[in-house]
Design a protein around this motif. Structure first.
Motif, PDB file in Angstrom:
ATOM      1  N   PHE A  29      -5.530   7.544  -3.627  1.00 16.50           N
ATOM      2  CA  PHE A  29      -6.343   8.402  -3.984  1.00 16.50           C
ATOM      3  C   PHE A  29      -6.279   9.617  -3.004  1.00 16.50           C
ATOM      4  CE2 PHE A  29     -10.329  10.849  -4.050  1.00 16.50           C
ATOM      5  CZ  PHE A  29     -10.505  11.142  -5.435  1.00 16.50           C
ATOM      6  N   VAL A 289     -11.495   2.126  -8.905  1.00 20.70           N
ATOM      7  CA  VAL A 289     -11.601   3.168  -9.799  1.00 20.70           C
ATOM      8  C   VAL A 289     -10.818   4.494  -9.449  1.00 20.70           C
ATOM      9  CG1 VAL A 289     -13.048   4.758 -10.845  1.00 20.70           C
ATOM     10  CG2 VAL A 289     -13.680   2.322 -10.701  1.00 20.70           C
ATOM     11  N   LEU A 290     -11.079   4.687  -8.034  1.00 14.13           N
ATOM     12  CA  LEU A 290     -10.370   5.834  -7.181  1.00 14.13           C
ATOM     13  C   LEU A 290      -8.915   5.652  -7.211  1.00 14.13           C
ATOM     14  CD1 LEU A 290     -12.664   6.669  -4.227  1.00 14.13           C
ATOM     15  CD2 LEU A 290     -12.406   7.927  -6.225  1.00 14.13           C
ATOM     16  N   LEU A 293      -7.737   6.671 -10.685  1.00 10.72           N
ATOM     17  CA  LEU A 293      -7.545   7.972 -10.877  1.00 10.72           C
ATOM     18  C   LEU A 293      -6.430   8.819 -10.087  1.00 10.72           C
ATOM     19  CD1 LEU A 293     -11.375   9.067 -10.417  1.00 10.72           C
ATOM     20  CD2 LEU A 293     -10.072   8.462 -12.276  1.00 10.72           C
ATOM     21  N   SER A 294      -5.872   8.129  -9.279  1.00  8.75           N
ATOM     22  CA  SER A 294      -4.611   8.930  -8.417  1.00  8.75           C
ATOM     23  C   SER A 294      -3.579   9.351  -9.266  1.00  8.75           C
ATOM     24  CB  SER A 294      -4.260   8.128  -7.253  1.00  8.75           C
ATOM     25  OG  SER A 294      -3.690   7.063  -7.898  1.00  8.75           O
ATOM     26  N   LEU A 297      -4.794  12.012 -11.997  1.00  7.23           N
ATOM     27  CA  LEU A 297      -4.884  13.239 -11.303  1.00  7.23           C
ATOM     28  C   LEU A 297      -3.601  13.886 -10.883  1.00  7.23           C
ATOM     29  CD1 LEU A 297      -7.108  15.226  -9.965  1.00  7.23           C
ATOM     30  CD2 LEU A 297      -6.876  13.531  -7.990  1.00  7.23           C
ATOM     31  N   HIS A 301      -3.173  17.810 -12.682  1.00  5.45           N
ATOM     32  CA  HIS A 301      -3.876  18.656 -11.829  1.00  5.45           C
ATOM     33  C   HIS A 301      -3.101  19.937 -11.711  1.00  5.45           C
ATOM     34  CE1 HIS A 301      -1.033  17.780  -8.464  1.00  5.45           C
ATOM     35  NE2 HIS A 301      -1.560  18.964  -8.008  1.00  5.45           N
ATOM     36  N   LEU A 330     -10.747  16.087 -11.702  1.00 11.88           N
ATOM     37  CA  LEU A 330     -11.163  14.645 -11.421  1.00 11.88           C
ATOM     38  C   LEU A 330     -11.943  14.101 -12.786  1.00 11.88           C
ATOM     39  CD1 LEU A 330     -12.717  14.841  -7.955  1.00 11.88           C
ATOM     40  CD2 LEU A 330     -10.864  13.530  -8.627  1.00 11.88           C
ATOM     41  N   ALA A 333      -8.889  13.366 -15.150  1.00 11.09           N
ATOM     42  CA  ALA A 333      -8.159  12.151 -14.804  1.00 11.09           C
ATOM     43  C   ALA A 333      -8.754  10.889 -15.085  1.00 11.09           C
ATOM     44  CB  ALA A 333      -7.918  12.241 -13.330  1.00 11.09           C
ATOM     45  N   TYR A 334     -10.322  10.907 -15.098  1.00  8.36           N
ATOM     46  CA  TYR A 334     -10.976   9.661 -15.317  1.00  8.36           C
ATOM     47  C   TYR A 334     -11.006   9.384 -17.113  1.00  8.36           C
ATOM     48  CZ  TYR A 334     -14.736   6.494 -15.847  1.00  8.36           C
ATOM     49  OH  TYR A 334     -15.621   5.385 -16.132  1.00  8.36           O
ATOM     50  N   TYR A 337      -7.887   8.128 -17.718  1.00  9.64           N
ATOM     51  CA  TYR A 337      -7.656   6.819 -17.308  1.00  9.64           C
ATOM     52  C   TYR A 337      -8.478   5.923 -18.419  1.00  9.64           C
ATOM     53  CZ  TYR A 337      -9.784   2.827 -14.909  1.00  9.64           C
ATOM     54  OH  TYR A 337     -10.138   1.384 -14.668  1.00  9.64           O
ATOM     55  N   ARG A 338      -9.552   6.338 -18.751  1.00  9.77           N
ATOM     56  CA  ARG A 338     -10.376   5.372 -19.598  1.00  9.77           C
ATOM     57  C   ARG A 338      -9.983   5.457 -21.165  1.00  9.77           C
ATOM     58  NH1 ARG A 338     -13.271   1.596 -18.048  1.00  9.77           N
ATOM     59  NH2 ARG A 338     -14.525   1.708 -19.993  1.00  9.77           N
TER      60      ARG A 338
END
Length: 367
Positions: A29, A289-290, A293-294, A297, A301, A330, A333-334, A337-338
């Motif tokens: 991250f 979780v971080l 996200l990487s 992201l 980005h 961010l 990105a979340y 991910y989800r």
């Protein structure tokens, strides 16, 4: 301190030892976030250069975040491949890489086609090539500037898959890494394009060091793995000091070079601490979780940040726009991910595993 040579059972099927190291999630991250800050401080979307002259004196070093990614990849990919068949390794990597990547190509491609975030509208062939993640090898333009690192990773994964087919052991790893280093020098000496393409000289010093550090983490320190780490560090510095990096231009030759050496060396020092277990106490669940996200992201980005900064900095001002855009990417990105990775990764992995084992029923008399 160097210890005695590790006692190694020469078997590719030895326990894989793939316990999760959450410190690597944090480092992933941090590397991605450093790249984000570098791009956001440097983007022309602010309407001119040096939008944040003081801040960019620090965030400019985020350009080296990709080097941290490569060292982490060397460590993690060897850990992931150990004791696995090439098919299992390939299916795990494909399921990990492609769902978020496909989402980025589709979304960013749509934005580009309507004239947002880029000066270049991709053709259909460019979009199709980018969906494969093979566009760099085909000499077709990347849809997004950050995609170039994915080609480096793909070539590395193929090398490891071939290695897994032979059978990964401690001694074979040492031979593999030493051979890789030697061939890098040969490829540079004879200017062999094929060798250069296969050996990925830009990222190879970091992959090699990361793999050697995994050997140290798993089996304990001994002379040969440490020499490989040192060789990776030395080659990384030779390479980066020959690039005339941005830091040199801003701070002058001597100070700029010293700062670059410091940043690259810090990356290696942190990963050495990981390999030695000195950072094992950093084991918070939030870090998982971080780490998740990487990747999204990193993928999203640049385009999205360019678009948001261009639209928001005039009405809101740059001091509000920068943190707001960071929060928004961010959040995106979340969401990826989800909504993309969590549901699609296990399904894609299961489908790939079934495909790899499709002949099992036939061989058992059920086909």
């Amino acid at each position: 301190m160097l210890t005695a040579a590790p006692q190694v059972v020469e078997s590719p099927a030895m326990p894989a030892g793939r316990q999760r190291l959450r410190i690597l999630d944090l480092l992933r991250f941090c590397a991605a976030f450093a790249v984000v800050l570098f791009h956001f401080g440097d983007t022309r979307a602010w309407g001119g250069p040096n939008a944040f002259p003081t801040l960019s004196a620090v965030t400019m070093f985020g350009v080296y975040g990709v080097r941290m990614f490569f060292v982490i990849s060397g460590f993690v990919i060897l850990m992931s491949a150990w004791g696995r068949s090439p098919g299992d390794f390939a299916s795990s990597r494909i399921a990990r890489l492609y769902p978020a990547y496909w989402a980025s190509v589709i979304i960013l491609g749509a934005l580009a086609l309507v004239g947002l975030t880029t000066d270049h509208r991709p053709t259909l062939s460019e979009l199709l090539a980018n969906l494969t993640m093979l566009q760099h090898g085909l000499r077709i333009r990347d849809l997004e500037i950050v995609y170039w690192t994915l080609w480096q990773e793909l070539v590395f994964y193929v090398l490891i898959a071939v290695f897994a087919a032979i059978g990964i052991t401690y001694r074979r790893c040492l031979a593999f890494l030493a051979g890789w280093l030697f061939l890098l020098a040969i490829a540079e000496r004879v200017n062999a394009d094929l060798l250069q393409a296969v050996l990925i000289p830009f990222s190879a010093p970091y992959f090699i060091a990361g793999m050697a550090l995994y050997l140290i983490h798993r089996f304990g320190g001994s002379l040969l793995p440490w020499l490989l780490v040192g060789a990776g560090w030395a080659l990384a510095l030779v390479q980066v000091l020959g690039e005339n990096p941005p830091a040199v231009q801003r701070f002058g030759e001597a100070l700029g070079s010293a700062l670059v050496v410091g940043v690259i060396s810090l990356i290696f020092v942190v990963m050495i601490l990981v390999a030695l277990g000195r950072l094992d106490g950093i084991d918070w669940r939030l870090l998982t979780v971080l780490g998740a996200l990487s990747y999204p992201l990193y993928l999203f980005h640049h385009h999205i940040g360019f678009l948001l900064i261009g639209r928001l900095h005039a009405p809101l001002g740059k001091m509000i726009t920068l943190p707001l855009v960071v929060v928004l990417v961010l959040a995106l990105a979340y969401a990826v991910y989800r909504l993309v990775e969590v549901p699609l990764q296990p399904r894609l992995r299961a489908a790939l595993d079934r495909s790899i084992r499709a002949d099992a029923g036939y061989l058992d008399g059920r086909g």
